[in-house]
Design a protein around this motif. Structure first.
Motif, PDB file in Angstrom:
ATOM      1  N   MET A 118       0.831  -1.210   0.000  1.00  0.00           N
ATOM      2  CA  MET A 118       0.000   0.000   0.000  1.00  0.00           C
ATOM      3  C   MET A 118       0.863   1.257   0.000  1.00  0.00           C
ATOM      4  O   MET A 118       0.553   2.246  -0.665  1.00  0.00           O
ATOM      5  N   LEU A 119       1.936   1.208   0.748  1.00  0.00           N
ATOM      6  CA  LEU A 119       2.839   2.358   0.785  1.00  0.00           C
ATOM      7  C   LEU A 119       3.487   2.587  -0.582  1.00  0.00           C
ATOM      8  O   LEU A 119       3.566   3.728  -1.067  1.00  0.00           O
ATOM      9  N   LEU A 120       3.892   1.496  -1.182  1.00  0.00           N
ATOM     10  CA  LEU A 120       4.517   1.620  -2.512  1.00  0.00           C
ATOM     11  C   LEU A 120       3.537   2.165  -3.547  1.00  0.00           C
ATOM     12  O   LEU A 120       3.903   2.942  -4.428  1.00  0.00           O
TER      13      LEU A 120
ATOM     14  N   SER B  95      13.997  20.312   6.084  1.00  0.00           N
ATOM     15  CA  SER B  95      13.865  19.386   7.207  1.00  0.00           C
ATOM     16  C   SER B  95      12.514  18.697   7.121  1.00  0.00           C
ATOM     17  O   SER B  95      11.655  19.070   6.334  1.00  0.00           O
ATOM     18  N   VAL B  96      12.360  17.712   7.957  1.00  0.00           N
ATOM     19  CA  VAL B  96      11.102  16.979   7.968  1.00  0.00           C
ATOM     20  C   VAL B  96      10.003  17.886   8.479  1.00  0.00           C
ATOM     21  O   VAL B  96      10.128  18.521   9.516  1.00  0.00           O
ATOM     22  N   ILE B 107       5.071  15.987   0.037  1.00  0.00           N
ATOM     23  CA  ILE B 107       6.187  15.238   0.630  1.00  0.00           C
ATOM     24  C   ILE B 107       6.940  14.460  -0.454  1.00  0.00           C
ATOM     25  O   ILE B 107       8.175  14.425  -0.468  1.00  0.00           O
ATOM     26  N   LEU B 108       6.189  13.896  -1.351  1.00  0.00           N
ATOM     27  CA  LEU B 108       6.837  13.126  -2.427  1.00  0.00           C
ATOM     28  C   LEU B 108       7.706  14.025  -3.307  1.00  0.00           C
ATOM     29  O   LEU B 108       8.797  13.640  -3.719  1.00  0.00           O
ATOM     30  N   HIS B 109       7.205  15.229  -3.575  1.00  0.00           N
ATOM     31  CA  HIS B 109       7.999  16.139  -4.398  1.00  0.00           C
ATOM     32  C   HIS B 109       9.235  16.635  -3.654  1.00  0.00           C
ATOM     33  O   HIS B 109      10.266  16.901  -4.262  1.00  0.00           O
ATOM     34  N   GLU B 110       9.096  16.742  -2.343  1.00  0.00           N
ATOM     35  CA  GLU B 110      10.293  17.064  -1.558  1.00  0.00           C
ATOM     36  C   GLU B 110      11.305  15.929  -1.659  1.00  0.00           C
ATOM     37  O   GLU B 110      12.504  16.156  -1.821  1.00  0.00           O
ATOM     38  N   ALA B 111      10.787  14.730  -1.545  1.00  0.00           N
ATOM     39  CA  ALA B 111      11.670  13.565  -1.630  1.00  0.00           C
ATOM     40  C   ALA B 111      12.287  13.445  -3.017  1.00  0.00           C
ATOM     41  O   ALA B 111      13.430  13.019  -3.182  1.00  0.00           O
ATOM     42  N   LEU B 112      11.513  13.856  -4.007  1.00  0.00           N
ATOM     43  CA  LEU B 112      12.009  13.794  -5.385  1.00  0.00           C
ATOM     44  C   LEU B 112      13.261  14.657  -5.557  1.00  0.00           C
ATOM     45  O   LEU B 112      14.174  14.301  -6.314  1.00  0.00           O
ATOM     46  N   ASP B 113      13.281  15.767  -4.862  1.00  0.00           N
ATOM     47  CA  ASP B 113      14.445  16.659  -4.972  1.00  0.00           C
ATOM     48  C   ASP B 113      15.714  16.023  -4.423  1.00  0.00           C
ATOM     49  O   ASP B 113      16.813  16.482  -4.718  1.00  0.00           O
ATOM     50  N   LYS B 114      15.543  15.017  -3.607  1.00  0.00           N
ATOM     51  CA  LYS B 114      16.713  14.359  -3.027  1.00  0.00           C
ATOM     52  C   LYS B 114      17.265  13.251  -3.926  1.00  0.00           C
ATOM     53  O   LYS B 114      18.319  12.691  -3.642  1.00  0.00           O
ATOM     54  N   LYS B 159      10.138   5.712  -0.731  1.00  0.00           N
ATOM     55  CA  LYS B 159       9.489   4.963   0.341  1.00  0.00           C
ATOM     56  C   LYS B 159      10.239   5.168   1.664  1.00  0.00           C
ATOM     57  O   LYS B 159       9.621   5.382   2.712  1.00  0.00           O
ATOM     58  N   SER B 160      11.547   5.141   1.589  1.00  0.00           N
ATOM     59  CA  SER B 160      12.356   5.342   2.806  1.00  0.00           C
ATOM     60  C   SER B 160      12.121   6.737   3.365  1.00  0.00           C
ATOM     61  O   SER B 160      12.060   6.925   4.578  1.00  0.00           O
ATOM     62  N   TYR B 161      11.955   7.709   2.460  1.00  0.00           N
ATOM     63  CA  TYR B 161      11.716   9.078   2.911  1.00  0.00           C
ATOM     64  C   TYR B 161      10.380   9.175   3.639  1.00  0.00           C
ATOM     65  O   TYR B 161      10.264   9.833   4.680  1.00  0.00           O
ATOM     66  N   LEU B 162       9.370   8.520   3.061  1.00  0.00           N
ATOM     67  CA  LEU B 162       8.060   8.540   3.709  1.00  0.00           C
ATOM     68  C   LEU B 162       8.115   7.845   5.075  1.00  0.00           C
ATOM     69  O   LEU B 162       7.496   8.305   6.034  1.00  0.00           O
ATOM     70  N   LYS B 163       8.837   6.751   5.128  1.00  0.00           N
ATOM     71  CA  LYS B 163       8.966   6.033   6.403  1.00  0.00           C
ATOM     72  C   LYS B 163       9.686   6.901   7.424  1.00  0.00           C
ATOM     73  O   LYS B 163       9.353   6.909   8.605  1.00  0.00           O
ATOM     74  N   GLN B 164      10.666   7.641   6.914  1.00  0.00           N
ATOM     75  CA  GLN B 164      11.477   8.468   7.797  1.00  0.00           C
ATOM     76  C   GLN B 164      10.636   9.514   8.514  1.00  0.00           C
ATOM     77  O   GLN B 164      10.837   9.822   9.676  1.00  0.00           O
ATOM     78  N   ILE B 165       9.671  10.063   7.809  1.00  0.00           N
ATOM     79  CA  ILE B 165       8.849  11.103   8.443  1.00  0.00           C
ATOM     80  C   ILE B 165       7.563  10.526   9.034  1.00  0.00           C
ATOM     81  O   ILE B 165       6.602  11.244   9.284  1.00  0.00           O
ATOM     82  N   ASP B 166       7.586   9.226   9.177  1.00  0.00           N
ATOM     83  CA  ASP B 166       6.498   8.562   9.903  1.00  0.00           C
ATOM     84  C   ASP B 166       5.137   8.842   9.281  1.00  0.00           C
ATOM     85  O   ASP B 166       4.196   9.275   9.927  1.00  0.00           O
ATOM     86  N   LEU B 167       5.063   8.607   7.986  1.00  0.00           N
ATOM     87  CA  LEU B 167       3.808   8.820   7.287  1.00  0.00           C
ATOM     88  C   LEU B 167       3.210   7.514   6.810  1.00  0.00           C
ATOM     89  O   LEU B 167       2.365   7.494   5.912  1.00  0.00           O
TER      90      LEU B 167
END
Lengths: 332, 169
Positions: A118-120, B95-96, B107-114, B159-167
């Motif tokens: 789901m996350l992916l 920052s987060v 958030i995804l677009h922020e992560a995209l910049d990385k 995905k790691s970025y999203l996990k990092q910010i606890d989303l």
């Protein structure tokens, strides 16, 4: 492929370098991909140079290597080791129906990976449609070139129509040759009439003419009235008509001219043996019939244009009619 | 040769490509460059190059040709900026964000910049424009397997970025 040639802990960097430089074939690329995914290796892109960064590189021992070889031989088997590969493939829509079903079975048994899936699935970028390029008009090319031929054609037709309306005279209908011959004939006749009229002038009764009666009714005589009294127009006209009636019919001078003379002018005079336009145009086509019909309707003038059919060996012939102006062109 | 000449892009088709793809190319460039003026320059230069070659490009291939040209121009621009040391300064080290400001796309677009440039490119072409692996490979001059790997890696990073910010859901 022999086991010695398979991608393993000892040789994967060589394969990786070939892969990054595009020298690896598809099968080996897939194998390398599987290797990377299986052992959670991450390729770190450092600007232009890509180097391998393996969090678990040290863990790649002989036992793991053996496991990898097993995965390679049974790639279709979904395990907790290669589940990430299948999850990403599912998100990208790369799984076939059978694999998809097997993945569902696996996910039913391992619900934790369903959350991962789901996350992916949420990691899909949506374009921001509010961002638009502001200067599209500057990028476009102007399309005005096609107007010039139409304007030129319309101007030509307009010129022809104006010409036909303003110069709709009998002399234009005839050819230049005919006009020339007729002018010469009229000139000779006119001179002859003048001489004969002058000879008959002393015998006329000047006081009984209609012209004289008109001038007598004026309150004030005009200084030029005396000039009109000297030339009794009514008598002059009567005399001229009488002479014309009694005059034997003369043979037109142009009848003796060879036919080539008229054709060399590209026009058709009123010859005794006149070429029939209808017979000429019956076998000729009008390629611009809608245009000529429209112009005829607009100008209330008969406008026609015909071109010869090449198959009839009349190449080069065309016929143009605008009002009373008719032109027929014949090659040779 | 004759066929390609016959199906070359006409003026009206070229103008149609402007209407259809200019926005997409602008977004594509803007995501890489982060500068509206430079992104507009990239779009204009892209269309200038395509117009010069419009007799050799068919309308069907125009989109891929436009994105390929834009991609190369972006890479050149980024290399030049990297040499000048300006692009590094423009990179946003965000920052987060707190969870109250949560918006997944932001958030995804922020992560995209990385992401590295190549990964960002393949993800944008995949998600924004809906290109398949073969088309992305054609645009970026990679093979399909490389494209696949880059996309997988990019997804993994996001995905790691999203996990990092606890989303996590």
């Amino acid at each position: 492929m022999a086991n010695a040639d398979k991608i393993n802990n000892n040789n994967f960097e060589k394969y990786l370098k070939d892969f990054e430089e595009g020298r690896l074939d598809e099968k080996l690329s897939e194998e390398l991909l599987c290797f990377i995914e299986t052992y959670h290796l991450f390729l770190k892109d450092d600007q232009s140079e890509i180097v391998l960064h393996a969090d678990k590189k040290d863990e790649l021992n002989a036992e793991v290597k053996q496991t990898f070889l097993q995965v390679n031989t049974e790639i279709e088997t979904i395990t907790e080791t290669n589940i990430h590969y299948f999850l990403k493939s599912k998100v990208e829509g790369l799984l076939d129906h059978n694999t998809h079903e097997r993945l569902e079975i696996f996910l039913n048994k391992h619900q934790d990976y369903r959350v991962e899936l789901m996350l992916l699935e949420q990691i899909k970028l949506a374009p921001d449609n509010q961002i638009k390029f502001p200067h599209k008009a500057k990028l476009k090319q102007k399309q005005t070139k096609w107007l010039w031929p139409i304007i030129a054609t319309a101007a030509c037709f307009a010129g022809l129509i104006i010409f036909s309306l303003n110069f709709n005279h009998e002399s234009i209908k005839a050819s230049a040759v005919q006009h020339f011959v007729k002018t010469q004939k009229d000139s000779v006749n006119s001179n002859q009439r003048k001489i004969e009229t002058r000879a008959s002038l002393p015998q006329m009764n000047l006081t009984q003419t209609k012209t004289n009666r008109i001038f007598q009714n004026r309150k004030k005589s005009h200084p030029k009235d005396s000039l009109f009294l000297m030339f009794p127009i009514e008598q002059f006209v009567d005399t001229f008509n009488t002479q014309e009636e009694n005059k034997p019919e003369s043979i037109p001078l142009y009848e003796n001219l060879p036919e080539e003379v008229f054709f060399s002018w590209n026009v058709i005079p009123d010859l005794p043996v006149k070429p029939s336009f209808k017979s000429q145009t019956l076998s000729m086509n009008n390629p611009i019939h809608p245009i000529t019909s429209g112009l005829s309707y607009l100008t209330q003038q008969e406008i026609d244009f015909r071109m010869a059919n090449n198959a009839l060996e009349k190449k080069g012939r065309y016929f143009l009619k605008i009002g009373k102006l008719e032109i027929l062109h014949v090659e040779n | 040769m004759t066929l390609s000449y016959c199906s070359a892009m006409t003026d009206s088709e070229y103008n149609k490509t402007v209407d259809l793809y200019a926005d997409g190319i602008y977004r594509f460039a803007l995501k890489h460059i982060k500068n509206a003026m430079s992104a507009q320059d990239i779009v204009q230069e892209t269309y200038t190059k395509v117009w010069v070659k419009h007799k050799e490009v068919t309308f069907a291939k125009s989109k891929a040709y436009l994105f390929t040209t834009a991609y190369h121009l972006i890479i050149d621009f980024l290399k030049q900026e990297a040499r000048n040391g300006e692009f590094k300064e423009q990179e946003i080290k965000k920052s987060v964000k707190p969870v109250e400001d949560f918006d997944l796309q932001t958030i995804l677009h922020e992560a995209l910049d990385k992401l590295p440039v190549i990964q960002k490119t393949v993800v944008l072409l995949r998600d924004y424009e809906g290109y398949n692996y073969a088309e992305i490979a054609e645009i970026t001059a990679l093979n399909e397997s490389q494209v696949k790997v880059y996309i997988f890696r990019a997804r993994q990073t996001l995905k790691s970025y999203l996990k990092q910010i606890d989303l996590v859901v």
